[in-house]
Design an enzyme around this catalytic site. Sequence first.
Site, PDB file in Angstrom:
ATOM      1  N   SER A 142      41.426  44.218  49.302  1.00 37.11           N
ATOM      2  CA  SER A 142      41.397  45.328  50.258  1.00 37.11           C
ATOM      3  C   SER A 142      42.284  46.432  49.704  1.00 37.11           C
ATOM      4  O   SER A 142      43.146  46.183  48.846  1.00 37.11           O
ATOM      5  CB  SER A 142      41.943  44.867  51.617  1.00 37.11           C
ATOM      6  OG  SER A 142      42.281  45.958  52.453  1.00 37.11           O
ATOM      7  N   TYR A 155      48.103  40.427  56.569  1.00 31.59           N
ATOM      8  CA  TYR A 155      46.831  40.731  55.918  1.00 31.59           C
ATOM      9  C   TYR A 155      47.076  41.322  54.528  1.00 31.59           C
ATOM     10  O   TYR A 155      46.445  40.914  53.545  1.00 31.59           O
ATOM     11  CB  TYR A 155      46.044  41.700  56.789  1.00 31.59           C
ATOM     12  CG  TYR A 155      44.683  42.078  56.253  1.00 31.59           C
ATOM     13  CD1 TYR A 155      43.598  41.213  56.411  1.00 31.59           C
ATOM     14  CD2 TYR A 155      44.476  43.282  55.601  1.00 31.59           C
ATOM     15  CE1 TYR A 155      42.346  41.552  55.921  1.00 31.59           C
ATOM     16  CE2 TYR A 155      43.224  43.630  55.107  1.00 31.59           C
ATOM     17  CZ  TYR A 155      42.165  42.758  55.273  1.00 31.59           C
ATOM     18  OH  TYR A 155      40.922  43.104  54.788  1.00 31.59           O
TER      19      TYR A 155
END
Length: 301
Positions: A142, A155
């Site tokens: 990401s 995350y």
Amino acid sequence: MSRSRYELSGRAVLVTGAARGIGAETARRLARRGARVSLVGLEPELLEQVAAECGPDAVWFEADVTDLAALERAVDGTVERLGGIDVAMANAGIAIGGTLRHIELASIERLLEINLTGAIRTLRLCLPHVLERRGYLLAVASVAAVGHPPGLSAYAASKAGIEAFANAVRIEVKHLGVDVGVAYYSWIDTDMVRGADGHRDFHHLRDGLKGALSKTYPVAKAAEATIRGIERRARWIAFPGWIRPMILARGVNPLVIELGARDRIAEFDRLSGEEAARLGERASAPVGAGGEAAVRSAPLR
């Protein structure tokens, strides 16, 4: 490997997290290129539906990436049904939001087990088969792996971790004819991002973003960028393209993000506390329908 196009027609491609979002849409587009896809994930009804859309050669396996035995059965079943594995895309992942002091520790541990350990399991189990085909491994990270946003600390850690893992493995297997890529996405219009936007604290933080980083991008375009990257056996797959300079400039990214968030972080922290009080355990639950499926598959201990 050369930059010549890696022909996908006839290739066997395993994709985890394939019931929804980027995984499902990438699988559909792989099938249109002639690839034979193996869909691995939760939510069997959706997996079956996506497989039907991918044609008669597609197979699917219900497996939680936190369940080693189930994942082994999925990989072995893929090899049995498709004859091997040319490409493995470790895509399964969840997200939770909120400041660290308001997130349940067990929720953080579950996220790391899925996003990091589950991705490592996937790539390791597929590697012997990909080696036989001199194929390609793709770890889905990401933009959070290179720019670490407040409210997404766990995350970001999981995505930075799988990026580091893939970067090391790339060096290990290059001489064996296998290429390893890392995919970096910004906000993509998936149920995970929509679920995160449903939390008031997270919505507040996203409202403060400016320019390209404030936008949500179509999942179809993210999947198409992924296909192009697989066809190039690319080191980086970055969508949107502005992520690429961030990868190169990662040394200054934390400072830029800190400066951009400092005027909103106190309010975000306050809202995060309110959401924790209002939602209880649900405040730390993975967001979106895919996150709900992960909770059903592996409740917190």
